[in-house]
Design an enzyme around this catalytic site. Structure first.
Site, PDB file in Angstrom:
ATOM      1  N   LYS A  35       0.693  -1.163   0.045  1.00 29.42           N
ATOM      2  CA  LYS A  35       0.147  -0.014   0.025  1.00 29.42           C
ATOM      3  C   LYS A  35       0.894   1.201   0.012  1.00 29.42           C
ATOM      4  CE  LYS A  35      -2.092  -1.872   3.561  1.00 29.42           C
ATOM      5  NZ  LYS A  35      -3.005  -1.999   4.818  1.00 29.42           N
ATOM      6  N   CYS A  36       2.013   1.371  -0.737  1.00 25.53           N
ATOM      7  CA  CYS A  36       2.960   2.215  -0.753  1.00 25.53           C
ATOM      8  C   CYS A  36       2.800   3.036  -2.200  1.00 25.53           C
ATOM      9  CB  CYS A  36       4.360   1.627  -0.578  1.00 25.53           C
ATOM     10  SG  CYS A  36       5.615   2.749  -0.794  1.00 25.53           S
ATOM     11  N   GLY A  37       3.272   4.281  -2.335  1.00 24.68           N
ATOM     12  CA  GLY A  37       3.060   5.033  -3.399  1.00 24.68           C
ATOM     13  C   GLY A  37       4.197   4.380  -4.424  1.00 24.68           C
ATOM     14  N   THR A  39       4.620   0.836  -4.593  1.00 25.96           N
ATOM     15  CA  THR A  39       4.122  -0.327  -5.101  1.00 25.96           C
ATOM     16  C   THR A  39       3.892  -0.721  -6.566  1.00 25.96           C
ATOM     17  OG1 THR A  39       2.802  -0.242  -3.133  1.00 25.96           O
ATOM     18  CG2 THR A  39       2.033  -2.091  -4.547  1.00 25.96           C
TER      19      THR A  39
END
Length: 158
Positions: A35-37, A39
């Protein structure tokens, strides 16, 4: 410990796997988050894996939840997310810590071999370590380094 082959890591099901099973292959070891920018880098990693797996490349993904809680609590959710959204077929392992008192020994070793710009500490998700076929850490890449930018260094290892 002299090479990464001396380490054992946990699979998502909790069983242990020796990294010695990858001896003779170049590796890209990555701490990941769902759930990371960053990803979307899973797509580039999977493309690289598809392109070079016949030549022996293995990409090893280690989910980590130490940076703003950007990983699912349940490892099954993580692996399903990676497979469904990015078609990930390279090995994913159990969720780990990459910094601090509970950090995985593999990442302690990787950080000792290749420090970051200002410190050993891993600053964010998708820090990448390139390992040669002898188990030696060749390079460390910042989280923002796209997988495609690693390709030139990877090719030198074949």
């Amino acid at each position: 410990m002299n090479t990464i082959y001396d380490f054992t890591v946990k699979l998502p099901n909790g069983k242990e796997k020796s990294l010695g099973e990858y001896e003779g292959k170049p590796l890209l070891i990555v701490n990941t988050a769902s759930k990371c920018g960053l990803t979307p880098q899973f797509k580039g990693l999977q493309n690289m894996y598809d392109k070079y797996k016949e030549q022996g490349l293995e990409i090893l993904g280690f989910p980590c939840d130490q940076f703003n809680n950007q990983e699912f609590d349940n490892i099954e959710e993580t692996t399903q997310f990676c497979q469904m959204n990015y078609g990930v077929t390279f090995p994913m392992f159990a969720k780990i810590d990459v910094n601090g008192e509970n950090e995985d020994p593999l990442f302690t070793y990787l950080k000792e071999q290749k420090k970051g710009v200002l410190s050993k500490k891993i600053k964010w998700n998708f820090t990448k370590f390139l390992i040669d076929s002898k188990g030696q850490v060749v390079e460390r890449y910042a989280p923002t380094t796209e997988p495609e930018k690693i390709e030139e260094d990877l090719i030198k290892l074949f």
